[in-house]
Design an enzyme around this catalytic site. Structure first.
Site, PDB file in Angstrom:
ATOM      1  CE  LYS A  40     107.142   5.972 -14.537  1.00 53.23           C
ATOM      2  NZ  LYS A  40     106.237   6.471 -13.482  1.00 53.23           N
ATOM      3  CG  ASP A  57     103.848  14.725 -20.020  1.00 55.01           C
ATOM      4  OD1 ASP A  57     104.177  15.233 -18.943  1.00 55.01           O
ATOM      5  OD2 ASP A  57     104.076  13.541 -20.313  1.00 55.01           O
ATOM      6  CG  ASP A  64     101.547  12.850 -15.164  1.00 49.17           C
ATOM      7  OD1 ASP A  64     100.912  13.899 -14.992  1.00 49.17           O
ATOM      8  OD2 ASP A  64     102.534  12.525 -14.490  1.00 49.17           O
TER       9      ASP A  64
END
Length: 288
Positions: A97, A282, A27
């Protein structure tokens, strides 16, 4: 899980010559801020999301968590109860996060608070109700309008942490903030003139960023023994939705660049004879 079991079985049966075929996801390290650091030519912020060579991988989420922890400790020394509660419950990388990740997609302080409520505060409240926790770890004392003081369900802590994370991210990625503000201003100016934003990605794909205000219609509906009135959107008007144009421009730019990066990787791989790809947005699949 089944694929992993088959891999492990194959390895145990033939450890010397077993070849793995399971896909391992690679990732991006916060692709939103990666794109902004590239656009702004910011080597300092690029280093935070692993675009600059270094001895060890950088971790933006931990960097933000460290700053939030620092600010909370300062507040705890000033005897702020909510800061003490948050420190005791634990200010971690995991806590910071999601908010940090969604910052580049126009998430702001209010959004951070909603995320913290759904990810941490609400599940803890359920654990208290079901007996898995003796008390809510994020609860603080709150006085209502009637003057009654009682513990809340983490609402105060979520607001406090959202403010600290917002402040920390804005301190750490200042160049990205400048880039986001530029796009937002472009969208606002063009929307004011009734226009959208048009750009071409590096693979030549034209993107039109244009949100129209919608016509609305009131409907009468009937549910069993009562009448219900609802408002439904029907057709787009010629008026540009200025608020949506400003809020959505940053994520739309980043997503368009993400898709271009993915397509360029596939095209480059095909030149080397790679014909099979496993990818989502991604995240690229590769062999172990």
């Amino acid at each position: 899980f089944v694929a992993a079991c088959m891999e492990w079985h194959g390895y145990r049966c033939n450890p010397e010559s077993f070849m793995s075929h399971i896909a391992v996801a690679m990732d991006g390290s916060n692709s939103g801020l990666q794109h902004y650091s590239c656009m702004m030519r910011s080597e300092r912020e690029g280093a935070l999301v692993n675009l600059v060579p270094s001895e060890r991988p950088a971790d933006l989420y931990q960097t933000v968590a460290n700053r939030v922890l620092e600010m909370a400790k300062e507040d705890a020394e000033k005897d702020r109860e909510v800061a003490k509660v948050c420190l005791e419950a634990g200010i971690t990388r995991k806590l910071c996060k999601r908010a940090t990740m969604t910052f580049a997609y126009s998430s702001e302080e209010y959004g951070f608070k909603q995320q913290l409520m759904s990810d941490f505060m609400d599940p803890a409240a359920v654990d208290v109700l079901t007996g898995r926790l003796p008390r809510h770890p994020w609860a603080t004392m709150k006085t209502d309008k009637e003057g009654v003081t009682k513990l809340d369900d983490g609402f105060t802590a979520a607001g406090y942490l959202a403010r600290l994370i917002w402040k920390a991210v804005n301190e750490i990625v200042t160049d990205a903030c400048t880039g986001m503000a530029f796009f937002r201003r472009c969208a606002q100016v063009l929307a004011h003139e009734g226009k959208g934003v048009l750009w071409h990605t590096p693979v030549g794909l034209p993107v039109l960023h244009l949100y129209s205000e919608m016509k609305s219609k009131k409907l009468k509906m009937f549910l069993h023994d009562r009448e219900v009135r609802v408002i439904t959107q029907t057709d787009p008007t010629e008026v540009v939705d200025k608020a949506k144009a400003a809020d959505a421009i940053s994520p739309n730019v980043v997503h368009s660049l993400d898709s271009a990066a993915l397509m360029l990787c596939v095209l480059d791989g095909s030149d080397y004879g790679i014909k099979d790809f496993s990818l989502i947005h991604d995240s690229f699949g590769t062999n172990a």
